[in-house]
Motif scaffolding. Structure first.
Motif, short mmCIF file in Angstrom:
data_model
loop_
_atom_site.label_atom_id
_atom_site.label_comp_id
_atom_site.label_asym_id
_atom_site.label_seq_id
_atom_site.Cartn_x
_atom_site.Cartn_y
_atom_site.Cartn_z
N LEU A 1 -8.88 -8.64 -3.32
CA LEU A 1 -9.43 -7.51 -4.08
C LEU A 1 -8.62 -6.24 -3.85
CD1 LEU A 1 -13.33 -7.80 -3.85
CD2 LEU A 1 -11.81 -8.37 -5.76
N GLN A 2 -8.25 -6.00 -2.60
CA GLN A 2 -7.47 -4.81 -2.30
C GLN A 2 -6.13 -4.83 -3.04
OE1 GLN A 2 -6.10 -4.42 1.74
NE2 GLN A 2 -5.68 -2.24 1.54
N VAL A 3 -5.47 -5.99 -3.03
CA VAL A 3 -4.18 -6.13 -3.73
C VAL A 3 -4.37 -5.91 -5.22
CG1 VAL A 3 -2.39 -7.79 -4.39
CG2 VAL A 3 -3.11 -7.61 -2.00
N SER B 1 -3.47 0.17 -10.00
CA SER B 1 -3.27 1.62 -9.92
C SER B 1 -1.80 2.02 -10.08
CB SER B 1 -3.78 2.14 -8.58
OG SER B 1 -2.95 1.71 -7.51
N SER B 2 -0.87 1.08 -9.88
CA SER B 2 0.55 1.44 -9.84
C SER B 2 1.16 1.67 -11.21
CB SER B 2 1.34 0.36 -9.11
OG SER B 2 1.47 -0.81 -9.91
N GLY B 3 0.50 1.21 -12.26
CA GLY B 3 1.07 1.33 -13.61
C GLY B 3 1.28 2.76 -14.05
N ILE B 4 0.63 3.71 -13.41
CA ILE B 4 0.76 5.12 -13.78
C ILE B 4 2.21 5.61 -13.63
CG2 ILE B 4 0.24 6.00 -11.46
CD1 ILE B 4 -1.32 8.27 -12.75
N HIS B 5 3.00 4.94 -12.79
CA HIS B 5 4.37 5.39 -12.55
C HIS B 5 5.31 5.10 -13.71
CE1 HIS B 5 3.24 6.54 -8.55
NE2 HIS B 5 2.83 5.31 -8.28
N PHE B 6 4.85 4.35 -14.70
CA PHE B 6 5.67 4.15 -15.90
C PHE B 6 5.94 5.49 -16.59
CE2 PHE B 6 4.77 -0.54 -16.35
CZ PHE B 6 6.11 -0.90 -16.30
N ASP B 7 4.97 6.41 -16.54
CA ASP B 7 5.17 7.73 -17.17
C ASP B 7 6.36 8.45 -16.55
OD1 ASP B 7 3.00 7.30 -18.78
OD2 ASP B 7 1.58 8.41 -17.52
N SER C 1 0.82 -1.21 0.00
CA SER C 1 0.00 0.00 0.00
C SER C 1 0.85 1.26 0.00
CB SER C 1 -0.94 0.01 1.22
OG SER C 1 -0.19 0.00 2.42
N THR C 2 2.13 1.15 0.38
CA THR C 2 3.05 2.29 0.35
C THR C 2 3.81 2.37 -0.97
OG1 THR C 2 3.34 2.11 2.75
CG2 THR C 2 4.96 3.42 1.54
N VAL C 3 4.34 1.25 -1.44
CA VAL C 3 5.19 1.28 -2.64
C VAL C 3 4.40 1.63 -3.90
CG1 VAL C 3 6.92 -0.33 -1.74
CG2 VAL C 3 4.98 -1.22 -3.02
N VAL C 4 3.10 1.35 -3.92
CA VAL C 4 2.33 1.66 -5.14
C VAL C 4 2.23 3.15 -5.40
CG1 VAL C 4 0.95 -0.46 -5.09
CG2 VAL C 4 0.13 1.58 -3.89
#
Length: 239
Positions: free
Chosen positions: A214-216, A222-228, A42-45
């Protein structure tokens, strides 16, 4: 097989050893991926793109933070600094590693140190043992990290195996467009199958909710946005 530079930590042999925790620019951190456990997800994402990979030794699913687009490329490194407020435990525990009898052993194992690391010094940095040979507060934190990694890795493996049983994991190839029409691909990755998540119903939906699956799934999606951000860093390096 352990490298010749790996030594089991010993208060008599390593009493003067210090670790420079201010510099992250060392060979061990020149990697394009780091393992992540459920406990820190939940922090690294908030700062890293997180995907699922397979453990090369066991074939089990595990969580992985993407740090770069090619072997040895860590875009989070900028000089001696790390461009994130949170560092995965897998990074913070270096230059130490845990030696266990075998990959599937539940034994706590023993901490070893990579003597080839440039983080190791004898005049400046965090000491490992006090004058009586007892672990310092710093080494106690490292010991706690390995305990978290052991427990967290098992929880992660169990949860991802369950997610796979429900058909929520699929293999993916990530195609990335860089400057000047250059492109690259990341292979060997797995991701959450969003369509399968939305189609969960009844007892399956309830079980996934109660198990934290489900939470995972939502965190990973949601974390894929950091590819930008990584693409921007990569393009700036090549200017």
């Amino acid at each position: 097989m352990a490298s010749n530079s790996i030594e089991m930590l010993n208060p008599a042999k390593h009493s003067k050893l210090r670790v420079n925790t201010k510099s992250y620019n060392c060979e061990q951190n020149h990697v394009n991926a780091a393992s992540v456990i459920i406990n820190e997800l939940s922090t690294v994402v908030h700062e890293y793109p997180i995907f699922i990979t397979k453990n090369n030794n066991t074939g089990d699913f595990q969580l992985t933070a993407i740090l770069g687009f090619s072997n040895g490329e860590n875009l989070y490194l900028k000089g001696d600094s790390w461009q994130a407020t949170y560092l995965p435990i897998d990074v913070l525990r270096r230059p130490f590693q845990l030696i266990r009898p075998d990959e599937n052993s539940t034994a706590e194992g023993h901490i070893a140190v990579d003597m080839s690391s440039t983080q190791l010094q004898d005049k400046k940095g965090e000491m490992l043992f006090d004058d009586s040979g007892k672990p310092t507060a710093y080494l106690q934190r490292i010991q706690k990290m390995f305990s978290e990694l052991l427990n967290g890795s098992e929880q992660t493996r169990t949860l991802l195996a369950k997610a796979d049983e429900f058909g929520l994991i699929e293999p993916v190839t990530i195609n990335i467009d860089l400057n000047d029409k250059e492109s690259t691909s990341l292979n060997g990755l797995y991701a959450i199958k969003q369509k399968a998540v939305t189609e969960l119903k009844g007892s399956a939906l309830e079980e996934c909710h109660n198990a934290g699956i489900l939470q995972v799934c939502h965190l990973l999606l949601s974390s894929g946005i950091h590819f930008d951000k990584l693409i921007k860093w990569k393009n700036n390096l090549e200017k």
